[in-house]
Design an enzyme around this catalytic site. Structure first.
Site, PDB file in Angstrom:
ATOM      1  N   CYS A 101       0.850  -1.194   0.000  1.00  0.00           N
ATOM      2  CA  CYS A 101       0.000   0.000   0.000  1.00  0.00           C
ATOM      3  C   CYS A 101       0.889   1.249   0.000  1.00  0.00           C
ATOM      4  CB  CYS A 101      -0.887  -0.006   1.246  1.00  0.00           C
ATOM      5  SG  CYS A 101      -1.784   1.545   1.455  1.00  0.00           S
ATOM      6  N   GLU A 131       2.912  -6.161   8.455  1.00  0.00           N
ATOM      7  CA  GLU A 131       3.274  -4.759   8.196  1.00  0.00           C
ATOM      8  C   GLU A 131       4.418  -4.318   9.108  1.00  0.00           C
ATOM      9  OE1 GLU A 131       1.658  -0.223   8.601  1.00  0.00           O
ATOM     10  OE2 GLU A 131       0.110  -1.754   8.259  1.00  0.00           O
ATOM     11  N   CYS A 200      -3.465   5.297   8.649  1.00  0.00           N
ATOM     12  CA  CYS A 200      -3.959   5.706   7.333  1.00  0.00           C
ATOM     13  C   CYS A 200      -5.371   6.286   7.406  1.00  0.00           C
ATOM     14  CB  CYS A 200      -3.873   4.542   6.352  1.00  0.00           C
ATOM     15  SG  CYS A 200      -5.296   3.468   6.335  1.00  0.00           S
ATOM     16  N   SER A 229      -5.761  -6.650  11.394  1.00  0.00           N
ATOM     17  CA  SER A 229      -5.529  -5.707  12.494  1.00  0.00           C
ATOM     18  C   SER A 229      -6.592  -4.618  12.521  1.00  0.00           C
ATOM     19  CB  SER A 229      -4.141  -5.080  12.341  1.00  0.00           C
ATOM     20  OG  SER A 229      -3.978  -4.008  13.247  1.00  0.00           O
TER      21      SER A 229
END
Length: 316
Positions: A101, A131, A200, A229
């Site tokens: 992303c 991540e 985000c 998550s």
């Protein structure tokens, strides 16, 4: 028999974000361009329904690059990968497409910039999440210290308290992260934060919608995967915002109807990797049992779109 009345509150925004949308599109376009099989390192996004659908079309999901043959394309998941992974793919002359992303890539660039300026990094994130592993893997071993809670901050052993910066996983609870940041700033007043918050826009927007919806609801369901998550954070946010019963479900078949007996209002939202078809399935299940009145709880509108990599836009 008459169905009992139910007000169904639908959070907006909910479900797919631009990064997830792009990652799925990357796998679909890669299959179109190169044919099956196309290998994907780690689940492209955390949703079984999505992964199973892509697998049926010829995507092969693997845990490591070692599980991929040299002569087939490989895609890196939306969560991002350590720097060593593309390096290893290059060394093997593999065709690879990075579906990280762009908002996660922004955190990677930030971490590298701070490192280049001589700062040690602190990452706020969940241990073992792909991540977190991807972001920590952007820098040499020991250069990124991981914290999950304010208590972790108290035991941090840093090289130089005057030369620190922090980044965060993009899918955390906004409120929990604020507590950890406050603890970092209290203990290390010189610590440098991101120019713009790392959590985000999609994570923040979905949490805000849940905060607005939760106090109106007797119960709330989050459509999402147990390893997602951002979906798990939505359940926590809903419970904290005043909803007595907040649960995660993958599909309509997971709904515990006995736990919902006697409710008159229900909230529904979905994590950023849950497709609308699964949300519709849950809504349909309620409409089969109740006389439903739908009410939209909209706190933001999203029009973000991320381009797919150029290699997929070029002819084969």
């Amino acid at each position: 028999m008459t169905k009992p009345p139910l007000t169904l509150y639908l959070a907006a925004p909910r479900g797919f974000c631009a990064g997830v949308d792009r990652a799925i599109k990357i796998v679909e376009m890669a299959l179109e361009k190169w044919g099956a099989p196309v290998y994907v390192r780690h689940e492209i996004v955390h949703n079984k329904f999505v992964v199973d659908g892509l697998r049926d079309n010829g995507a092969v999901f693997v845990s490591t690059l070692e599980d991929c043959p040299d002569d087939r394309p490989v895609i890196f998941s939306a969560h991002g990968v350590p720097k060593s992974v593309p390096s290893a793919a290059q060394a093997r002359n593999m065709v690879y497409v990075d579906a990280t992303c762009p908002l996660v890539s922004k955190v990677h660039i930030e971490a590298q910039r701070h490192h280049d300026n001589g700062l040690q990094m602190v990452m706020i994130g969940h241990a073992g999440h792909p991540e977190t592993l991807g972001t920590m893997g952007q820098l040499p071993e020991g250069e990124v210290l991981l914290v999950e809670t304010p208590d972790d901050v108290a035991t941090l052993d840093v090289r130089d308290p005057e030369k620190l910066a922090y980044v965060t996983q993009t899918t955390l609870s906004v409120d929990d992260t604020a507590e950890v940041v406050a603890a970092l700033q209290a203990r290390f007043p010189a610590i440098v934060g991101p120019h713009k918050e790392d959590i985000c826009y999609a994570t923040t927007n979905r949490q805000e919608a849940v905060k607005a919806m939760a106090p109106k609801c007797d119960a709330m369901l989050v459509v999402g995967a147990p390893n997602s998550s951002n979906s798990k954070r939505l359940v926590e946010v809903g419970a904290r915002a005043g909803c007595a019963y907040a649960q995660l479900v993958q599909r309509a078949t997971d709904i515990d109807w006995r736990a919902l007996e006697g409710i008159t209002s229900m909230g529904i939202t979905a994590g950023a990797s849950a497709p609308e078809v699964l949300i519709d399935e849950v809504i349909d299940a309620f409409e089969a049992r109740y006389d439903v009145t739908r009410t939209l709880v909209e706190t933001a509108r999203e029009n973000v779109e991320f381009k797919v990599p150029r290699v997929l836009r070029e002819p084969a």
